[in-house]
Design a protein around this motif. Structure first.
Motif, mmCIF file in Angstrom:
data_model
loop_
_atom_site.group_PDB
_atom_site.id
_atom_site.type_symbol
_atom_site.label_atom_id
_atom_site.label_comp_id
_atom_site.label_asym_id
_atom_site.label_seq_id
_atom_site.Cartn_x
_atom_site.Cartn_y
_atom_site.Cartn_z
ATOM 1 N N VAL A 186 -25.093 59.740 12.482
ATOM 2 C CA VAL A 186 -25.735 59.772 11.165
ATOM 3 C C VAL A 186 -26.047 58.365 10.684
ATOM 4 N N GLY A 187 -25.052 57.484 10.840
ATOM 5 C CA GLY A 187 -25.247 56.118 10.374
ATOM 6 C C GLY A 187 -26.413 55.419 11.048
ATOM 7 N N HIS A 188 -26.595 55.691 12.334
ATOM 8 C CA HIS A 188 -27.664 55.014 13.072
ATOM 9 C C HIS A 188 -28.995 55.748 12.977
ATOM 10 N N GLU A 189 -28.965 57.056 13.230
ATOM 11 C CA GLU A 189 -30.201 57.816 13.348
ATOM 12 C C GLU A 189 -30.871 58.111 12.003
ATOM 13 N N LEU A 190 -30.082 58.214 10.928
ATOM 14 C CA LEU A 190 -30.663 58.524 9.624
ATOM 15 C C LEU A 190 -30.779 57.309 8.714
ATOM 16 N N ARG A 191 -29.789 56.417 8.779
ATOM 17 C CA ARG A 191 -29.824 55.270 7.883
ATOM 18 C C ARG A 191 -31.036 54.385 8.151
ATOM 19 N N ASN A 192 -31.353 54.138 9.402
ATOM 20 C CA ASN A 192 -32.502 53.269 9.721
ATOM 21 C C ASN A 192 -33.832 53.850 9.241
ATOM 22 N N PRO A 193 -34.128 55.135 9.521
ATOM 23 C CA PRO A 193 -35.375 55.695 8.973
ATOM 24 C C PRO A 193 -35.418 55.664 7.451
ATOM 25 N N LEU A 194 -34.280 55.875 6.791
ATOM 26 C CA LEU A 194 -34.256 55.813 5.334
ATOM 27 C C LEU A 194 -34.570 54.404 4.833
ATOM 28 N N ASN A 195 -34.012 53.413 5.506
ATOM 29 C CA ASN A 195 -34.317 52.036 5.117
ATOM 30 C C ASN A 195 -35.806 51.741 5.271
ATOM 31 N N ASN A 196 -36.380 52.242 6.376
ATOM 32 C CA ASN A 196 -37.821 52.039 6.592
ATOM 33 C C ASN A 196 -38.644 52.761 5.527
ATOM 34 N N LEU A 197 -38.170 53.938 5.105
ATOM 35 C CA LEU A 197 -38.870 54.684 4.062
ATOM 36 C C LEU A 197 -38.834 53.906 2.740
ATOM 37 N N HIS A 198 -37.666 53.376 2.394
ATOM 38 C CA HIS A 198 -37.552 52.568 1.176
ATOM 39 C C HIS A 198 -38.493 51.361 1.232
ATOM 40 N N LEU A 199 -38.538 50.717 2.382
ATOM 41 C CA LEU A 199 -39.394 49.544 2.528
ATOM 42 C C LEU A 199 -40.871 49.931 2.362
ATOM 43 N N SER A 200 -41.261 51.032 2.998
ATOM 44 C CA SER A 200 -42.660 51.470 2.902
ATOM 45 C C SER A 200 -43.026 51.827 1.462
ATOM 46 N N LEU A 201 -42.115 52.509 0.765
ATOM 47 C CA LEU A 201 -42.381 52.876 -0.618
ATOM 48 C C LEU A 201 -42.461 51.630 -1.512
ATOM 49 N N GLU A 207 -48.515 47.476 -4.143
ATOM 50 C CA GLU A 207 -49.969 47.540 -4.041
ATOM 51 C C GLU A 207 -50.589 48.310 -5.214
ATOM 52 N N LEU A 208 -49.823 49.227 -5.814
ATOM 53 C CA LEU A 208 -50.359 50.031 -6.910
ATOM 54 C C LEU A 208 -49.972 49.504 -8.292
ATOM 55 N N GLU A 209 -49.207 48.410 -8.318
ATOM 56 C CA GLU A 209 -48.774 47.876 -9.613
ATOM 57 C C GLU A 209 -49.960 47.512 -10.514
ATOM 58 N N ALA A 210 -51.042 47.057 -9.896
ATOM 59 C CA ALA A 210 -52.218 46.670 -10.683
ATOM 60 C C ALA A 210 -53.029 47.889 -11.135
ATOM 61 N N GLN A 211 -52.658 49.077 -10.652
ATOM 62 C CA GLN A 211 -53.392 50.298 -11.025
ATOM 63 C C GLN A 211 -52.409 51.349 -11.539
ATOM 64 N N PRO A 212 -51.815 51.131 -12.709
ATOM 65 C CA PRO A 212 -50.774 52.042 -13.196
ATOM 66 C C PRO A 212 -51.257 53.465 -13.424
ATOM 67 N N GLU A 213 -52.588 53.647 -13.637
ATOM 68 C CA GLU A 213 -53.116 54.987 -13.878
ATOM 69 C C GLU A 213 -53.610 55.666 -12.609
ATOM 70 N N HIS A 214 -53.412 55.001 -11.473
ATOM 71 C CA HIS A 214 -53.878 55.579 -10.202
ATOM 72 C C HIS A 214 -53.175 56.922 -9.981
ATOM 73 N N PRO A 215 -53.889 57.973 -9.554
ATOM 74 C CA PRO A 215 -53.300 59.307 -9.391
ATOM 75 C C PRO A 215 -52.128 59.338 -8.408
ATOM 76 N N SER A 216 -52.101 58.379 -7.471
ATOM 77 C CA SER A 216 -51.003 58.370 -6.494
ATOM 78 C C SER A 216 -49.708 57.815 -7.073
ATOM 79 N N GLN A 217 -49.819 57.144 -8.239
ATOM 80 C CA GLN A 217 -48.643 56.489 -8.807
ATOM 81 C C GLN A 217 -47.541 57.496 -9.128
ATOM 82 N N ARG A 218 -47.947 58.632 -9.692
ATOM 83 C CA ARG A 218 -46.955 59.640 -10.062
ATOM 84 C C ARG A 218 -46.216 60.163 -8.842
ATOM 85 N N TRP A 219 -46.971 60.433 -7.776
ATOM 86 C CA TRP A 219 -46.346 60.958 -6.567
ATOM 87 C C TRP A 219 -45.490 59.895 -5.878
ATOM 88 N N LEU A 220 -45.900 58.663 -5.962
ATOM 89 C CA LEU A 220 -45.126 57.574 -5.371
ATOM 90 C C LEU A 220 -43.784 57.413 -6.101
#
Length: 406
Positions: A186-201, A207-220
């Motif tokens: 669990v520590g290896h197989e799940l923690r690493n993908p989660l860290n990558n997910l946090h980094l990607s988000l 990138e969306l900070e300059a567009q606070p009303e962008h429709p993707s902001q809510r989902w992000l």
């Protein structure tokens, strides 16, 4: 006859017997009702004042179960059980005062006054005598063939219990190994993908900070919240596995508990402006503690108090110390905890029947907190407040702190 070879063979056989005894992991183990019932049955069935389950070590005879005798063990040399294990047959002494095998034995001539002794050897499937099931009297007795057979049968039951016990221990060991492997996976197989997910988000958020009303902001924002929740659940699962295995791996250092408490209270108040948290009392000693783990405990108690206390109510933190311990209590103004649930609340996966079903979590926060406090040689408990709400307490051993002169 080569005497040296004979002595060497005897030593080799005894070494093998002791290895067989060691594999059962039973020496100096706690009392066991199964063995105690067998000695009690022997005493009643044969009308004997003393019945023992004995195990013969290299220098002592230890009693796994004893009926009618206070001593937990005796030296090996005067013990009759060391002789009884040399043969697969039952060993009977009807009158020790007249038996040539026991005339000089101090158990016979001494204060114990042993006169009758019957022992059935505890023999492993590969032929090693580990000890005996024996009965003893201070008067001479006869012991019929039927009684001898019954004693041998009961000795076989003792060996069955020993086999069941070691099988259970091995099963527990295998299960612990599987749990350790699970934690590693669990520590290896799940923690690493989660860290990558946090980094990607995080990158997408920038990138969306300059567009606070962008429709993707809510989902992000929702995705970030879900990822954070998943990370918390994973951390809790890993902590539960570590707690179960006693592997929290504390990193102890002198810690100013009062300063840590003040910092965490300020943090919780900023996140929950509708609640007021007051601190009274003081702690002028430090504790030897793992700062991150103790922060985990305190945050759990504070956030639980916020969660279960009505809005705009006060949460009270009280700090104190005595000669040996520091004491922290966190009191809320919620509905309290029924007495029957107070004994269960620190168990893993326990959720109060009154908990909000929509509240996230596995019901392990207090279980982990209790484990952390216990590993710090402290104590944690809960009680209801004088008028309402619940009060959580924990204590830790104090350590004098040297503060700089003003």
């Amino acid at each position: 006859m080569n005497t040296a070879k004979v002595i060497g063979s005897i030593h080799s056989e005894e070494a093998a017997r002791l290895r067989a005894l060691a594999r059962y992991e039973i020496m100096d183990s706690p009392p066991d009702g199964s063995f105690d019932r067998i000695t009690a049955i022997c005493a009643r069935m044969f009308d004997m004042p003393i019945a023992l389950v004995t195990l013969v070590d290299h220098d002592r005879i230890w009693f796994k179960s004893r009926y009618g005798l206070d001593a937990a063990q005796i030296d090996r040399e005067p013990g009759l059980c060391a002789s009884a294990i040399l043969s697969p047959d039952i060993y009977v002494v009807n009158d020790a005062k007249f038996d040539p095998r026991t005339l000089a034995n101090p158990l016979v001539s001494g204060s114990m006054g042993l006169r009758f002794y019957a022992a059935a050897p505890l023999t492993t499937s590969d032929g090693f005598g580990l000890g005996t099931l024996c009965v003893i009297d201070q008067r001479p007795r006869s012991f019929s063939a039927a009684e001898q057979q019954t004693l041998q049968d009961l000795a076989a039951v003792v060996m069955d219990e020993m086999e069941l016990r070691i099988a259970a221990l091995r099963s527990i060991t295998r299960e612990a190994e599987r749990e350790r492997e699970f934690v590693a996976i669990v520590g290896h197989e799940l923690r690493n993908p989660l860290n990558n997910l946090h980094l990607s988000l995080s990158v997408a958020q920038e990138e969306l900070e300059a567009q606070p009303e962008h429709p993707s902001q809510r989902w992000l924002t929702k995705a970030t919240t879900y990822a954070r929740g998943l990370s918390t659940l994973l951390s809790e699962l890993l902590d539960v596995a570590r707690a179960d295995q006693g592997q929290m791996n504390l990193k102890l250092a002198p810690l100013d508990l009062q300063q840590l408490m003040e910092e965490l209270v300020e943090q919780v108040c900023l996140q929950n402006p509708l609640h007021s948290i007051t601190i009274s009392g003081s702690i002028r000693s430090s504790v030897m503690a793992d700062p991150l783990r103790l922060e985990q405990v305190i945050m759990n108690l504070l956030t639980n108090a916020v969660k279960y206390a009505p809005e705009s109510r006060t949460i009270q933190v009280v700090l104190s110390e005595d000669v040996d311990h520091v004491h922290v209590s966190v009191a809320d103004e919620g509905v309290g905890i029924p007495q029957a649930q107070q004994a269960l609340i620190f168990q893993r996966y326990y959720r109060s029947p009154g908990s909000d079903k929509n509240t996230q979590g596995l019901g392990v926060g207090l279980y982990i907190a209790a484990n952390i406090i216990t590993q710090h040689h402290g104590r944690i408990w809960v009680e209801n407040g004088e008028s309402k709400g619940a009060v959580f307490h924990f204590t830790l051993p104090r350590r004098p702190i040297r503060r700089a002169a003003p």
